[in-house]
Design a protein around this motif. Structure first.
Motif, PDB file in Angstrom:
ATOM      1  N   THR A  66     -51.692   8.582  29.773  1.00 61.81           N
ATOM      2  CA  THR A  66     -53.021   8.093  29.614  1.00 61.81           C
ATOM      3  C   THR A  66     -52.676   6.584  28.949  1.00 61.81           C
ATOM      4  OG1 THR A  66     -53.834  10.212  29.174  1.00 61.81           O
ATOM      5  CG2 THR A  66     -54.877   8.373  27.995  1.00 61.81           C
ATOM      6  N   ARG A  67     -51.790   6.530  28.147  1.00 59.92           N
ATOM      7  CA  ARG A  67     -51.336   5.364  27.487  1.00 59.92           C
ATOM      8  C   ARG A  67     -50.774   4.174  28.425  1.00 59.92           C
ATOM      9  NH1 ARG A  67     -47.506   5.544  22.801  1.00 59.92           N
ATOM     10  NH2 ARG A  67     -49.377   6.353  21.647  1.00 59.92           N
ATOM     11  N   TYR A  68     -50.037   4.893  29.635  1.00 62.24           N
ATOM     12  CA  TYR A  68     -49.702   3.846  30.706  1.00 62.24           C
ATOM     13  C   TYR A  68     -50.871   3.476  31.353  1.00 62.24           C
ATOM     14  CZ  TYR A  68     -47.727   2.380  34.741  1.00 62.24           C
ATOM     15  OH  TYR A  68     -47.546   1.764  36.318  1.00 62.24           O
ATOM     16  N   ARG A  69     -51.904   4.186  31.613  1.00 65.47           N
ATOM     17  CA  ARG A  69     -53.011   3.733  32.530  1.00 65.47           C
ATOM     18  C   ARG A  69     -53.902   2.861  31.616  1.00 65.47           C
ATOM     19  NH1 ARG A  69     -53.291   9.191  34.426  1.00 65.47           N
ATOM     20  NH2 ARG A  69     -54.583   9.733  32.652  1.00 65.47           N
ATOM     21  N   LYS A  70     -54.138   2.929  30.224  1.00 60.08           N
ATOM     22  CA  LYS A  70     -54.964   2.145  29.488  1.00 60.08           C
ATOM     23  C   LYS A  70     -54.150   0.892  29.427  1.00 60.08           C
ATOM     24  CE  LYS A  70     -57.548   5.537  26.667  1.00 60.08           C
ATOM     25  NZ  LYS A  70     -57.709   5.881  25.624  1.00 60.08           N
ATOM     26  N   ASP A  71     -52.830   0.798  29.247  1.00 62.57           N
ATOM     27  CA  ASP A  71     -52.175  -0.439  29.156  1.00 62.57           C
ATOM     28  C   ASP A  71     -52.403  -1.449  30.464  1.00 62.57           C
ATOM     29  OD1 ASP A  71     -51.605   0.175  26.507  1.00 62.57           O
ATOM     30  OD2 ASP A  71     -49.422   0.721  26.847  1.00 62.57           O
ATOM     31  N   LYS A  72     -52.423  -0.428  31.637  1.00 66.60           N
ATOM     32  CA  LYS A  72     -52.258  -1.209  32.740  1.00 66.60           C
ATOM     33  C   LYS A  72     -53.838  -1.977  32.838  1.00 66.60           C
ATOM     34  CE  LYS A  72     -51.702  -0.296  37.658  1.00 66.60           C
ATOM     35  NZ  LYS A  72     -51.406   0.680  38.694  1.00 66.60           N
ATOM     36  N   ALA A  73     -55.031  -1.192  32.626  1.00 66.73           N
ATOM     37  CA  ALA A  73     -56.265  -1.537  32.652  1.00 66.73           C
ATOM     38  C   ALA A  73     -56.382  -2.748  31.801  1.00 66.73           C
ATOM     39  CB  ALA A  73     -57.091  -0.441  32.275  1.00 66.73           C
ATOM     40  N   ARG A  74     -55.737  -2.848  30.724  1.00 66.25           N
ATOM     41  CA  ARG A  74     -55.759  -3.726  29.603  1.00 66.25           C
ATOM     42  C   ARG A  74     -55.185  -5.182  30.138  1.00 66.25           C
ATOM     43  NH1 ARG A  74     -54.230  -0.138  25.474  1.00 66.25           N
ATOM     44  NH2 ARG A  74     -56.124   0.806  24.464  1.00 66.25           N
ATOM     45  N   ALA A  75     -53.994  -4.958  30.585  1.00 66.85           N
ATOM     46  CA  ALA A  75     -53.404  -6.252  31.346  1.00 66.85           C
ATOM     47  C   ALA A  75     -54.134  -6.481  32.530  1.00 66.85           C
ATOM     48  CB  ALA A  75     -51.881  -5.757  31.836  1.00 66.85           C
ATOM     49  N   GLU A  76     -54.682  -5.734  33.214  1.00 64.59           N
ATOM     50  CA  GLU A  76     -55.594  -6.252  34.242  1.00 64.59           C
ATOM     51  C   GLU A  76     -56.799  -7.089  33.949  1.00 64.59           C
ATOM     52  OE1 GLU A  76     -57.009  -7.329  38.289  1.00 64.59           O
ATOM     53  OE2 GLU A  76     -54.823  -6.520  37.563  1.00 64.59           O
ATOM     54  N   LYS A  77     -57.582  -6.500  33.072  1.00 64.92           N
ATOM     55  CA  LYS A  77     -58.714  -7.273  32.488  1.00 64.92           C
ATOM     56  C   LYS A  77     -58.495  -8.493  31.794  1.00 64.92           C
ATOM     57  CE  LYS A  77     -62.168  -3.969  31.313  1.00 64.92           C
ATOM     58  NZ  LYS A  77     -63.509  -4.564  31.442  1.00 64.92           N
ATOM     59  N   ARG A  78     -56.986  -8.672  31.043  1.00 63.16           N
ATOM     60  CA  ARG A  78     -56.694  -9.942  30.620  1.00 63.16           C
ATOM     61  C   ARG A  78     -56.314 -10.892  31.536  1.00 63.16           C
ATOM     62  NH1 ARG A  78     -56.279 -12.338  25.700  1.00 63.16           N
ATOM     63  NH2 ARG A  78     -54.619 -13.915  25.601  1.00 63.16           N
ATOM     64  N   ARG A  79     -55.614 -10.426  32.731  1.00 63.98           N
ATOM     65  CA  ARG A  79     -55.225 -11.326  33.860  1.00 63.98           C
ATOM     66  C   ARG A  79     -56.596 -11.766  34.474  1.00 63.98           C
ATOM     67  NH1 ARG A  79     -55.684 -11.640  38.904  1.00 63.98           N
ATOM     68  NH2 ARG A  79     -56.517  -9.511  39.036  1.00 63.98           N
ATOM     69  N   GLN A  80     -57.629 -10.945  34.648  1.00 61.86           N
ATOM     70  CA  GLN A  80     -58.864 -11.396  35.322  1.00 61.86           C
ATOM     71  C   GLN A  80     -59.698 -12.289  34.336  1.00 61.86           C
ATOM     72  OE1 GLN A  80     -60.013 -10.257  38.294  1.00 61.86           O
ATOM     73  NE2 GLN A  80     -61.742 -12.063  38.081  1.00 61.86           N
ATOM     74  N   GLY A  81     -59.488 -12.175  33.157  1.00 59.84           N
ATOM     75  CA  GLY A  81     -60.198 -13.168  32.114  1.00 59.84           C
ATOM     76  C   GLY A  81     -59.450 -14.558  32.048  1.00 59.84           C
ATOM     77  N   ASP A  82     -58.028 -14.623  32.121  1.00 60.71           N
ATOM     78  CA  ASP A  82     -57.280 -15.509  32.185  1.00 60.71           C
ATOM     79  C   ASP A  82     -57.748 -16.559  33.425  1.00 60.71           C
ATOM     80  OD1 ASP A  82     -56.226 -15.277  29.822  1.00 60.71           O
ATOM     81  OD2 ASP A  82     -54.314 -14.499  30.804  1.00 60.71           O
ATOM     82  N   GLU A  83     -57.807 -15.739  34.559  1.00 58.83           N
ATOM     83  CA  GLU A  83     -57.982 -16.236  35.725  1.00 58.83           C
ATOM     84  C   GLU A  83     -59.661 -16.781  35.711  1.00 58.83           C
ATOM     85  OE1 GLU A  83     -59.062 -14.722  40.170  1.00 58.83           O
ATOM     86  OE2 GLU A  83     -57.146 -14.073  39.305  1.00 58.83           O
ATOM     87  N   ASN A  84     -60.494 -16.336  35.125  1.00 52.81           N
ATOM     88  CA  ASN A  84     -61.794 -16.908  34.789  1.00 52.81           C
ATOM     89  C   ASN A  84     -62.066 -18.131  34.338  1.00 52.81           C
ATOM     90  OD1 ASN A  84     -63.054 -14.875  36.867  1.00 52.81           O
ATOM     91  ND2 ASN A  84     -63.489 -13.584  35.246  1.00 52.81           N
ATOM     92  N   ALA A  85     -61.280 -17.910  33.054  1.00 54.28           N
ATOM     93  CA  ALA A  85     -61.195 -18.952  32.282  1.00 54.28           C
ATOM     94  C   ALA A  85     -60.568 -20.304  32.835  1.00 54.28           C
ATOM     95  CB  ALA A  85     -60.329 -18.730  31.032  1.00 54.28           C
ATOM     96  N   ALA A  86     -59.601 -20.231  33.736  1.00 54.91           N
ATOM     97  CA  ALA A  86     -59.097 -21.168  34.461  1.00 54.91           C
ATOM     98  C   ALA A  86     -60.029 -21.590  35.469  1.00 54.91           C
ATOM     99  CB  ALA A  86     -57.591 -20.951  34.989  1.00 54.91           C
ATOM    100  N   ARG A  87     -60.665 -20.878  36.041  1.00 50.97           N
ATOM    101  CA  ARG A  87     -61.767 -21.205  37.178  1.00 50.97           C
ATOM    102  C   ARG A  87     -62.658 -21.811  36.445  1.00 50.97           C
ATOM    103  NH1 ARG A  87     -63.281 -16.623  40.070  1.00 50.97           N
ATOM    104  NH2 ARG A  87     -61.118 -16.637  40.786  1.00 50.97           N
ATOM    105  N   HIS A  88     -63.525 -21.417  35.461  1.00 47.88           N
ATOM    106  CA  HIS A  88     -64.651 -21.940  35.106  1.00 47.88           C
ATOM    107  C   HIS A  88     -64.584 -22.618  33.493  1.00 47.88           C
ATOM    108  CE1 HIS A  88     -66.837 -19.657  38.101  1.00 47.88           C
ATOM    109  NE2 HIS A  88     -65.906 -18.421  37.848  1.00 47.88           N
TER     110      HIS A  88
END
Length: 59
Positions: free
Chosen positions: A8-30
């Protein structure tokens, strides 16, 4: 002895990392300053104007 992994912790950490990556990508784009947006728009207008100037009018 094997180390116990909490899935459960592994899945949550993975989801947080993916959201963080997506947010960084959006920040760079917009996430651009007003000056950067104006400069990019000026470059696009200049390129369109140059392209129109090289257009041939065959009647």
């Amino acid at each position: 002895m094997a180390q116990i992994t909490n899935l459960t912790r592994y899945r949550k950490d993975k989801a947080r990392a993916e959201k963080r990556r997506q947010g960084d990508e959006n920040a760079a784009r917009h996430g651009r300053t007003k000056a950067q947006k104006a400069a990019e728009q000026a470059d696009a207008e200049r390129a369109a104007r140059t392209l129109d100037q090289h257009r041939r009018d065959d009647d």
